[in-house]
Design a protein around this motif. Structure first.
Motif, PDB file in Angstrom:
ATOM      1  N   THR A 188       0.974  -1.207   0.112  1.00 36.37           N
ATOM      2  CA  THR A 188       0.036  -0.108  -0.002  1.00 36.37           C
ATOM      3  C   THR A 188       0.950   1.286  -0.065  1.00 36.37           C
ATOM      4  O   THR A 188       1.955   1.219   0.141  1.00 36.37           O
ATOM      5  CB  THR A 188      -0.853   0.233   1.275  1.00 36.37           C
ATOM      6  OG1 THR A 188      -0.027   0.388   2.381  1.00 36.37           O
ATOM      7  CG2 THR A 188      -2.019  -1.323   1.405  1.00 36.37           C
ATOM      8  N   PRO A 189       0.461   2.401  -0.317  1.00 33.66           N
ATOM      9  CA  PRO A 189       1.128   3.722  -0.111  1.00 33.66           C
ATOM     10  C   PRO A 189       1.683   3.681   1.114  1.00 33.66           C
ATOM     11  O   PRO A 189       2.962   4.354   1.191  1.00 33.66           O
ATOM     12  CB  PRO A 189       0.187   4.701  -0.398  1.00 33.66           C
ATOM     13  CG  PRO A 189      -0.909   3.987  -1.291  1.00 33.66           C
ATOM     14  CD  PRO A 189      -0.890   2.569  -0.766  1.00 33.66           C
ATOM     15  N   ASN A 198       8.190   3.129  -3.691  1.00 32.13           N
ATOM     16  CA  ASN A 198       8.336   2.418  -4.786  1.00 32.13           C
ATOM     17  C   ASN A 198       7.520   0.859  -4.613  1.00 32.13           C
ATOM     18  O   ASN A 198       7.757   0.075  -3.893  1.00 32.13           O
ATOM     19  CB  ASN A 198       9.812   1.811  -5.467  1.00 32.13           C
ATOM     20  CG  ASN A 198       9.666   0.806  -6.800  1.00 32.13           C
ATOM     21  OD1 ASN A 198       8.554   0.377  -7.092  1.00 32.13           O
ATOM     22  ND2 ASN A 198      10.843   1.226  -7.862  1.00 32.13           N
ATOM     23  N   PRO A 199       6.218   0.959  -5.276  1.00 31.87           N
ATOM     24  CA  PRO A 199       5.291  -0.493  -4.833  1.00 31.87           C
ATOM     25  C   PRO A 199       6.192  -1.825  -5.155  1.00 31.87           C
ATOM     26  O   PRO A 199       5.756  -2.609  -4.576  1.00 31.87           O
ATOM     27  CB  PRO A 199       4.134  -0.072  -5.590  1.00 31.87           C
ATOM     28  CG  PRO A 199       4.035   1.441  -5.919  1.00 31.87           C
ATOM     29  CD  PRO A 199       5.636   1.841  -6.010  1.00 31.87           C
ATOM     30  N   CYS A 216       1.188  -9.860  -0.583  1.00 29.18           N
ATOM     31  CA  CYS A 216      -0.196  -9.611  -0.379  1.00 29.18           C
ATOM     32  C   CYS A 216      -0.476  -8.112  -0.981  1.00 29.18           C
ATOM     33  O   CYS A 216       0.229  -7.120  -0.495  1.00 29.18           O
ATOM     34  CB  CYS A 216      -0.443  -9.477   1.089  1.00 29.18           C
ATOM     35  SG  CYS A 216      -2.120  -9.273   1.483  1.00 29.18           S
ATOM     36  N   MET A 217      -1.579  -8.171  -1.783  1.00 26.38           N
ATOM     37  CA  MET A 217      -2.200  -6.943  -2.527  1.00 26.38           C
ATOM     38  C   MET A 217      -3.452  -6.390  -1.758  1.00 26.38           C
ATOM     39  O   MET A 217      -3.976  -7.161  -1.073  1.00 26.38           O
ATOM     40  CB  MET A 217      -2.343  -6.994  -3.899  1.00 26.38           C
ATOM     41  CG  MET A 217      -1.198  -7.485  -4.570  1.00 26.38           C
ATOM     42  SD  MET A 217       0.388  -6.609  -4.442  1.00 26.38           S
ATOM     43  CE  MET A 217      -0.122  -5.130  -5.270  1.00 26.38           C
ATOM     44  N   LEU A 272       2.163  -3.404   9.020  1.00 29.95           N
ATOM     45  CA  LEU A 272       1.724  -2.008   8.570  1.00 29.95           C
ATOM     46  C   LEU A 272       0.806  -2.000   7.459  1.00 29.95           C
ATOM     47  O   LEU A 272       1.310  -2.516   6.339  1.00 29.95           O
ATOM     48  CB  LEU A 272       2.899  -1.177   8.474  1.00 29.95           C
ATOM     49  CG  LEU A 272       3.978  -1.115   9.587  1.00 29.95           C
ATOM     50  CD1 LEU A 272       4.992  -0.362   9.185  1.00 29.95           C
ATOM     51  CD2 LEU A 272       3.352  -0.700  10.889  1.00 29.95           C
ATOM     52  N   ASP A 273      -0.685  -1.974   7.620  1.00 28.58           N
ATOM     53  CA  ASP A 273      -1.466  -2.376   6.578  1.00 28.58           C
ATOM     54  C   ASP A 273      -2.261  -1.475   5.838  1.00 28.58           C
ATOM     55  O   ASP A 273      -2.463  -1.573   4.839  1.00 28.58           O
ATOM     56  CB  ASP A 273      -2.584  -3.600   7.351  1.00 28.58           C
ATOM     57  CG  ASP A 273      -2.836  -2.941   8.492  1.00 28.58           C
ATOM     58  OD1 ASP A 273      -3.944  -2.114   8.537  1.00 28.58           O
ATOM     59  OD2 ASP A 273      -2.230  -3.460   9.586  1.00 28.58           O
ATOM     60  N   GLU A 274      -2.753  -0.535   6.261  1.00 34.05           N
ATOM     61  CA  GLU A 274      -3.966   0.306   5.671  1.00 34.05           C
ATOM     62  C   GLU A 274      -3.378   1.251   4.355  1.00 34.05           C
ATOM     63  O   GLU A 274      -2.034   1.393   4.266  1.00 34.05           O
ATOM     64  CB  GLU A 274      -4.387   1.386   6.442  1.00 34.05           C
ATOM     65  CG  GLU A 274      -5.193   0.965   7.616  1.00 34.05           C
ATOM     66  CD  GLU A 274      -4.343   0.504   8.846  1.00 34.05           C
ATOM     67  OE1 GLU A 274      -3.276   0.372   8.716  1.00 34.05           O
ATOM     68  OE2 GLU A 274      -5.015   0.334   9.849  1.00 34.05           O
TER      69      GLU A 274
END
Length: 274
Positions: A188-189, A198-199, A216-217, A272-274
């Motif tokens: 995520t951002p 950089n994703p 995981c996306m 760290l997920d959101e």
């Protein structure tokens, strides 16, 4: 395919990351979504792209009136509220507990903990009128065990799981289900900002620590959220759905897991997920 035909869902932090993926999943499943976020440009652009099934509502989740306003917006725009996703988040205070200021603690908790309480409160008030609804809050693997995130983040996410269980006990008699999702590291951002923004680099890093060997996306988490919002989960409440490739079970990572990644992950950069 999971369906939300006629469902009306508020997603806090819905303009990017897991929130955006959740909004898209809700609309694709036949529901409507209120994008409750501070990111005006991104939120309005997403609502415009999705058409009549989505609307943007400027929302600062540290302000109770903003959260209540997003819930009211859902009812006024799409009809009775059927779903609430408490997703908005930040990494927040980072560093030694001995050096973390009370101000940084309070700010982090206001977004990761207090906002979940407020979202649950106002969603339940709206849902009790039709005796139906589902509330899903974003926890984290950092809320399941220690060492997977910064101290305050970890504390807040443990609290999300506790509130999920407690609120489920009260609200089940009203036909309202309350569950949580606990993602592991997700591209995520927010997680990309911890590195070089950089994703692709973030995806490589997360894949290196995944027992399944791939990253995981946001869509992977959104699928779990959609399930908990839907009638497919009509008998599920008080539950935390962990989506982490089995990491918290003690599963071994793949052979190419590097020593460098191991050091970084155990330094508290996961969860760290959101």
């Amino acid at each position: 395919m999971t369906r939300l035909d006629g469902g009306c869902v508020v997603v806090t932090g819905g303009a990017s990351g897991i929130g955006e993926a959740t909004v898209r999943a809700v609309v694709a499943a036949g529901g409507s979504a209120v994008i409750a976020d501070l990111q005006d440009d991104r939120g309005r652009a997403l609502a415009s792209e999705l058409g009549a099934a989505a609307v943007f509502h400027h929302t600062d989740v540290t302000r109770e009136e903003d959260i209540a306003g997003a819930v009211d917006c859902a009812g006024e725009t799409f009809g009775p509220l059927t779903g609430m996703v408490n997703n908005a988040g930040v990494v927040g205070a980072i560093g030694s507990i001995m050096e973390t200021s009370a101000e940084a603690f309070d700010h982090t908790m206001s977004i990761l903990s207090r906002a979940v309480f407020l979202g649950t409160k106002h969603a339940a008030r709206a849902m009790k009128l039709q005796k139906r609804g589902a509330i899903v809050s974003l926890a984290s693997t950092a809320g399941v065990m220690g060492g997977l995130g910064p101290h305050v983040y970890t504390m807040a996410k443990h609290g999300v799981i506790g509130l999920t269980k407690s609120a489920a006990c009260e609200l089940s008699r009203l036909g309202i289900r309350v569950n949580a999702v606990a993602p592991g590291g997700t591209v995520t951002p927010m997680t990309s900002a911890l590195g070089d923004n950089n994703p692709e680099t973030t995806a490589d890093f997360i894949a290196a620590g995944s027992p399944l060997g791939f990253a995981c996306m946001p869509e992977d988490i959104a699928n779990g959220i959609l399930y908990l919002l839907s009638d497919d989960a009509r008998y599920v409440t008080g539950h935390t759905l962990v989506i982490d490739a089995g990491e918290t079970t003690g599963a071994e990572p793949p052979p190419f897991f590097s020593q460098e990644a191991d050091i970084l992950l155990h330094a508290g950069q996961r969860g760290l997920d959101e």
